[in-house]
Design a protein around this motif. Structure first.
Motif, PDB file in Angstrom:
ATOM      1  N   LEU A 306       0.821  -1.213   0.000  1.00  0.00           N
ATOM      2  CA  LEU A 306       0.000   0.000   0.000  1.00  0.00           C
ATOM      3  C   LEU A 306       0.852   1.258   0.000  1.00  0.00           C
ATOM      4  O   LEU A 306       0.349   2.368  -0.129  1.00  0.00           O
ATOM      5  N   GLU A 307       2.169   1.089   0.189  1.00  0.00           N
ATOM      6  CA  GLU A 307       3.124   2.192   0.289  1.00  0.00           C
ATOM      7  C   GLU A 307       2.731   3.134   1.420  1.00  0.00           C
ATOM      8  O   GLU A 307       2.863   4.351   1.313  1.00  0.00           O
ATOM      9  N   GLU A 308       2.242   2.547   2.498  1.00  0.00           N
ATOM     10  CA  GLU A 308       1.901   3.293   3.704  1.00  0.00           C
ATOM     11  C   GLU A 308       2.418   2.499   4.899  1.00  0.00           C
ATOM     12  O   GLU A 308       2.034   1.347   5.091  1.00  0.00           O
ATOM     13  N   LYS A 309       3.280   3.084   5.664  1.00  0.00           N
ATOM     14  CA  LYS A 309       3.954   2.382   6.747  1.00  0.00           C
ATOM     15  C   LYS A 309       2.936   1.765   7.718  1.00  0.00           C
ATOM     16  O   LYS A 309       2.030   2.422   8.201  1.00  0.00           O
ATOM     17  N   GLY A 310       3.141   0.492   8.009  1.00  0.00           N
ATOM     18  CA  GLY A 310       2.305  -0.207   8.971  1.00  0.00           C
ATOM     19  C   GLY A 310       1.006  -0.744   8.410  1.00  0.00           C
ATOM     20  O   GLY A 310       0.259  -1.407   9.134  1.00  0.00           O
ATOM     21  N   PHE A 311       0.743  -0.492   7.120  1.00  0.00           N
ATOM     22  CA  PHE A 311      -0.522  -0.937   6.531  1.00  0.00           C
ATOM     23  C   PHE A 311      -0.270  -1.641   5.197  1.00  0.00           C
ATOM     24  O   PHE A 311       0.783  -1.486   4.576  1.00  0.00           O
ATOM     25  N   MET A 312      -1.250  -2.406   4.761  1.00  0.00           N
ATOM     26  CA  MET A 312      -1.202  -3.124   3.486  1.00  0.00           C
ATOM     27  C   MET A 312      -2.597  -3.138   2.875  1.00  0.00           C
ATOM     28  O   MET A 312      -3.580  -2.798   3.532  1.00  0.00           O
ATOM     29  N   ARG A 313      -2.658  -3.499   1.618  1.00  0.00           N
ATOM     30  CA  ARG A 313      -3.968  -3.698   1.010  1.00  0.00           C
ATOM     31  C   ARG A 313      -4.708  -4.810   1.750  1.00  0.00           C
ATOM     32  O   ARG A 313      -4.090  -5.739   2.264  1.00  0.00           O
ATOM     33  N   GLY A 314      -6.017  -4.731   1.793  1.00  0.00           N
ATOM     34  CA  GLY A 314      -6.807  -5.671   2.576  1.00  0.00           C
ATOM     35  C   GLY A 314      -6.876  -7.056   1.968  1.00  0.00           C
ATOM     36  O   GLY A 314      -6.378  -7.315   0.864  1.00  0.00           O
ATOM     37  N   GLY A 315      -7.523  -7.966   2.702  1.00  0.00           N
ATOM     38  CA  GLY A 315      -7.584  -9.359   2.306  1.00  0.00           C
ATOM     39  C   GLY A 315      -8.240  -9.605   0.963  1.00  0.00           C
ATOM     40  O   GLY A 315      -7.988 -10.631   0.329  1.00  0.00           O
ATOM     41  N   VAL A 316      -9.066  -8.683   0.481  1.00  0.00           N
ATOM     42  CA  VAL A 316      -9.720  -8.871  -0.815  1.00  0.00           C
ATOM     43  C   VAL A 316      -8.688  -8.929  -1.940  1.00  0.00           C
ATOM     44  O   VAL A 316      -8.929  -9.533  -2.987  1.00  0.00           O
ATOM     45  N   GLU A 317      -7.508  -8.351  -1.717  1.00  0.00           N
ATOM     46  CA  GLU A 317      -6.441  -8.388  -2.720  1.00  0.00           C
ATOM     47  C   GLU A 317      -6.037  -9.823  -3.057  1.00  0.00           C
ATOM     48  O   GLU A 317      -5.675 -10.127  -4.194  1.00  0.00           O
ATOM     49  N   PHE A 318      -6.098 -10.707  -2.072  1.00  0.00           N
ATOM     50  CA  PHE A 318      -5.720 -12.105  -2.281  1.00  0.00           C
ATOM     51  C   PHE A 318      -6.554 -12.746  -3.384  1.00  0.00           C
ATOM     52  O   PHE A 318      -6.087 -13.637  -4.103  1.00  0.00           O
ATOM     53  N   PHE A 319      -7.795 -12.286  -3.537  1.00  0.00           N
ATOM     54  CA  PHE A 319      -8.712 -12.869  -4.514  1.00  0.00           C
ATOM     55  C   PHE A 319      -8.658 -12.149  -5.862  1.00  0.00           C
ATOM     56  O   PHE A 319      -9.526 -12.332  -6.706  1.00  0.00           O
ATOM     57  N   GLY A 320      -7.626 -11.339  -6.055  1.00  0.00           N
ATOM     58  CA  GLY A 320      -7.401 -10.720  -7.354  1.00  0.00           C
ATOM     59  C   GLY A 320      -8.213  -9.477  -7.613  1.00  0.00           C
ATOM     60  O   GLY A 320      -8.397  -9.087  -8.768  1.00  0.00           O
ATOM     61  N   LEU A 321      -8.696  -8.817  -6.549  1.00  0.00           N
ATOM     62  CA  LEU A 321      -9.470  -7.589  -6.707  1.00  0.00           C
ATOM     63  C   LEU A 321      -8.721  -6.420  -6.093  1.00  0.00           C
ATOM     64  O   LEU A 321      -8.159  -6.539  -4.996  1.00  0.00           O
ATOM     65  N   ASN A 322      -8.710  -5.310  -6.779  1.00  0.00           N
ATOM     66  CA  ASN A 322      -8.120  -4.084  -6.257  1.00  0.00           C
ATOM     67  C   ASN A 322      -9.059  -3.533  -5.184  1.00  0.00           C
ATOM     68  O   ASN A 322     -10.200  -3.182  -5.483  1.00  0.00           O
ATOM     69  N   PRO A 323      -8.618  -3.432  -3.935  1.00  0.00           N
ATOM     70  CA  PRO A 323      -9.515  -2.974  -2.868  1.00  0.00           C
ATOM     71  C   PRO A 323     -10.133  -1.606  -3.133  1.00  0.00           C
ATOM     72  O   PRO A 323     -11.242  -1.330  -2.658  1.00  0.00           O
ATOM     73  N   LEU A 324      -9.429  -0.757  -3.895  1.00  0.00           N
ATOM     74  CA  LEU A 324      -9.928   0.592  -4.140  1.00  0.00           C
ATOM     75  C   LEU A 324     -10.905   0.665  -5.305  1.00  0.00           C
ATOM     76  O   LEU A 324     -11.626   1.646  -5.456  1.00  0.00           O
ATOM     77  N   ASP A 325     -10.941  -0.368  -6.132  1.00  0.00           N
ATOM     78  CA  ASP A 325     -11.850  -0.396  -7.270  1.00  0.00           C
ATOM     79  C   ASP A 325     -13.154  -1.062  -6.848  1.00  0.00           C
ATOM     80  O   ASP A 325     -13.424  -2.220  -7.152  1.00  0.00           O
ATOM     81  N   THR A 326     -13.969  -0.296  -6.143  1.00  0.00           N
ATOM     82  CA  THR A 326     -15.203  -0.853  -5.576  1.00  0.00           C
ATOM     83  C   THR A 326     -16.321  -0.989  -6.606  1.00  0.00           C
ATOM     84  O   THR A 326     -17.414  -1.442  -6.276  1.00  0.00           O
ATOM     85  N   ASN A 327     -16.060  -0.603  -7.853  1.00  0.00           N
ATOM     86  CA  ASN A 327     -17.085  -0.700  -8.892  1.00  0.00           C
ATOM     87  C   ASN A 327     -17.227  -2.103  -9.459  1.00  0.00           C
ATOM     88  O   ASN A 327     -18.154  -2.374 -10.206  1.00  0.00           O
ATOM     89  N   HIS A 328     -16.258  -2.986  -9.148  1.00  0.00           N
ATOM     90  CA  HIS A 328     -16.296  -4.319  -9.719  1.00  0.00           C
ATOM     91  C   HIS A 328     -16.083  -5.374  -8.647  1.00  0.00           C
ATOM     92  O   HIS A 328     -15.382  -5.148  -7.665  1.00  0.00           O
ATOM     93  N   GLY A 329     -16.678  -6.525  -8.857  1.00  0.00           N
ATOM     94  CA  GLY A 329     -16.475  -7.677  -8.000  1.00  0.00           C
ATOM     95  C   GLY A 329     -16.280  -8.900  -8.860  1.00  0.00           C
ATOM     96  O   GLY A 329     -15.992  -8.785 -10.052  1.00  0.00           O
ATOM     97  N   LYS A 330     -16.436 -10.062  -8.304  1.00  0.00           N
ATOM     98  CA  LYS A 330     -16.280 -11.280  -9.083  1.00  0.00           C
ATOM     99  C   LYS A 330     -16.958 -12.436  -8.363  1.00  0.00           C
ATOM    100  O   LYS A 330     -17.217 -12.366  -7.161  1.00  0.00           O
ATOM    101  N   ASP A 331     -17.233 -13.482  -9.092  1.00  0.00           N
ATOM    102  CA  ASP A 331     -17.689 -14.737  -8.534  1.00  0.00           C
ATOM    103  C   ASP A 331     -16.526 -15.720  -8.542  1.00  0.00           C
ATOM    104  O   ASP A 331     -15.760 -15.781  -9.518  1.00  0.00           O
ATOM    105  N   ILE A 332     -16.378 -16.475  -7.477  1.00  0.00           N
ATOM    106  CA  ILE A 332     -15.326 -17.471  -7.403  1.00  0.00           C
ATOM    107  C   ILE A 332     -15.934 -18.838  -7.121  1.00  0.00           C
ATOM    108  O   ILE A 332     -17.054 -18.952  -6.608  1.00  0.00           O
ATOM    109  N   THR A 333     -15.180 -19.874  -7.490  1.00  0.00           N
ATOM    110  CA  THR A 333     -15.570 -21.248  -7.202  1.00  0.00           C
ATOM    111  C   THR A 333     -14.827 -21.713  -5.964  1.00  0.00           C
ATOM    112  O   THR A 333     -13.614 -21.517  -5.842  1.00  0.00           O
TER     113      THR A 333
END
Length: 435
Positions: A306-333
């Motif tokens: 996240l380029e912010e000391k002490g913080f990182m992108r959230g767990g949604v990043e693991f599933f291939g989604l940009n946490p800041l791009d809230t306009n899109h989601g996905k379905d997973i199996t």
């Protein structure tokens, strides 16, 4: 006759898929020491195509040295015609690696070092001889006789040979410590490695070898699986955000390298979450933060940075989604206990009941119409996911297998995680980790 030296001159997993789809053979007999989901889930669709055309798949597998997992046996029970365990209580390891294809007037025998794992089939250094059996020559007859005698001898081992006919027999192997859940075994092994803190790395990282994308996953029961989810396509029903496919905007395609941390050749990236109370009518909704407080590990240079000391992108990043791009989601199996459940939606809800975080709705449906929430209920708890640890192991960017563990094991999960964080930006948020 061919000598395959994996990964330099081919990968056995690719060859098995070609042979299963070739229509030349009617039977596949396998004898291997180890089997894991990393291999089984990548060949289960070709196995099913082979069986749908009348083919038979028979397997003998060992359970020594922790090399075969509970999940692999569960999946094999669903995708083979005969599943058998070979094991000696006196420490005599079952270590064969044989793949025998039988056709009307043709055959092929593969003998080597390849186990039925992701590493054994694709990424490990492995070698095997591939012997075509065509015609009635004396040498071919000797090979076939030797194989027939070997498999017959295995079946005559009495108490060292066990036919697996039902899931409760696989559960019995787990209960009695003959097999383990894959994530649990990785936790155990990693704890042992951490305790040996003086060990130095003396070797390099080998050669590059890739696991394949999975093709042929069927979405027969979930018509909207490929469509994108946008804020306009979400409405709340009984506190659960519902997807409205008519408002979907576009298809979201995900790269295979959504997670850019490095992992061992026979391992897939795994993320785990502390569940606590969960939300949703069936307590099946998992919050995924946009931003996470880091407690351990360095995400610099990874997709979580996240380029912010002490913080990182959230767990949604693991599933291939940009946490800041809230306009899109996905379905997973999600594969749970060997069964694929389609249409588990990750989205960022808006509206009165939105809580400002991403949500993973674990609500998938299998191809035979069973809901994953019903599979949870079969474990005898009204809300199976409450106060648990839930892990997601990536097979590809939209396909994961999940395992559930008691909350009491959280310290073990914490201790071996490469990245340890909070599912939010403060210390009271639920915990998650990556290993």
């Amino acid at each position: 006759m061919e000598l395959m030296n994996q990964p330099f001159t081919g990968q056995l997993g690719d060859r098995l898929i070609e042979l299963l789809d070739s229509s030349k053979y009617h039977t596949l007999n396998i004898a291997v020491a180890f089997a894991k989901n990393s291999g089984i889930l990548r060949i289960k669709e070709p196995l099913e195509r082979f069986r749908a055309q009348g083919g038979k798949v028979n397997i003998c597998v060992g359970v020594d040295l922790g090399g075969t997992s509970y999940e692999a046996l569960t999946a094999l029970l669903l995708h083979t015609d005969s599943l058998n365990i070979v094991h000696s209580e006196k420490g005599q390891t079952f270590h064969s690696k044989i793949y025998q294809f039988i056709g009307e007037d043709i055959g092929l025998v593969i003998v080597g070092s390849h186990n039925l794992t992701g590493g054994g089939l694709w990424t490990n250094f492995e070698s095997s001889i591939h012997v075509p059996l065509v015609g009635d020559c004396a040498d071919n007859k000797l090979v076939l006789m030797g194989l027939d005698n070997y498999f017959e001898t295995l079946t005559s081992l009495e108490n060292s040979f066990m036919r697996i006919n039902a899931q409760d027999e696989v559960d019995g192997l787990l209960k009695n410590g003959y097999v383990f859940k894959e994530v649990a075994e990785r936790v155990r092994q990693q704890k042992a490695t951490i305790s040996d803190g003086n060990r130095k790395r003396l070797f390099g990282n080998g050669v590059t070898a890739h696991l394949p994308r999975i093709s042929g996953i069927k979405y027969d029961k979930v018509a909207d699986i490929e469509q994108s989810i946008t804020p306009e396509s979400v409405q709340f029903v009984n506190d659960e955000a519902q997807y409205n496919p008519e408002a979907a905007m576009q298809v979201v395609t995900e790269g295979e390298e959504a997670l850019s941390l490095s992992f061992e050749h026979d391992e897939s990236p795994t993320i785990w979450f502390e569940t606590r109370k969960m939300t949703g009518g069936s307590r099946n909704i998992l919050d995924l933060s946009m931003k996470s407080l880091v407690e351990k590990g360095d995400v610099t240079g990874t997709s979580f940075d996240l380029e912010e000391k002490g913080f990182m992108r959230g767990g949604v990043e693991f599933f291939g989604l940009n946490p800041l791009d809230t306009n899109h989601g996905k379905d997973i199996t999600l594969n749970f206990e060997g069964v694929d459940y389609y249409g588990n939606t990750i989205l960022f809800p808006v509206g009165e009941k939105a809580n400002g975080t991403w949500r993973l709705q674990i609500k998938g449906i299998s191809n035979d119409g069973r809901r994953i929430t019903d599979a949870f209920k079969a474990h005898g708890e009204e809300y199976y996911l409450i106060a648990k640890i839930i892990s997601f192991t990536q097979i590809q960017s939209d396909y994961y297998f999940i395992s559930i563990f008691p909350e009491s094991e959280i310290e073990d999960f914490r201790s071996i995680s490469r990245i340890l964080a909070r599912n939010g930006s403060n210390k009271t948020a639920k915990q998650f980790g990556i290993f």
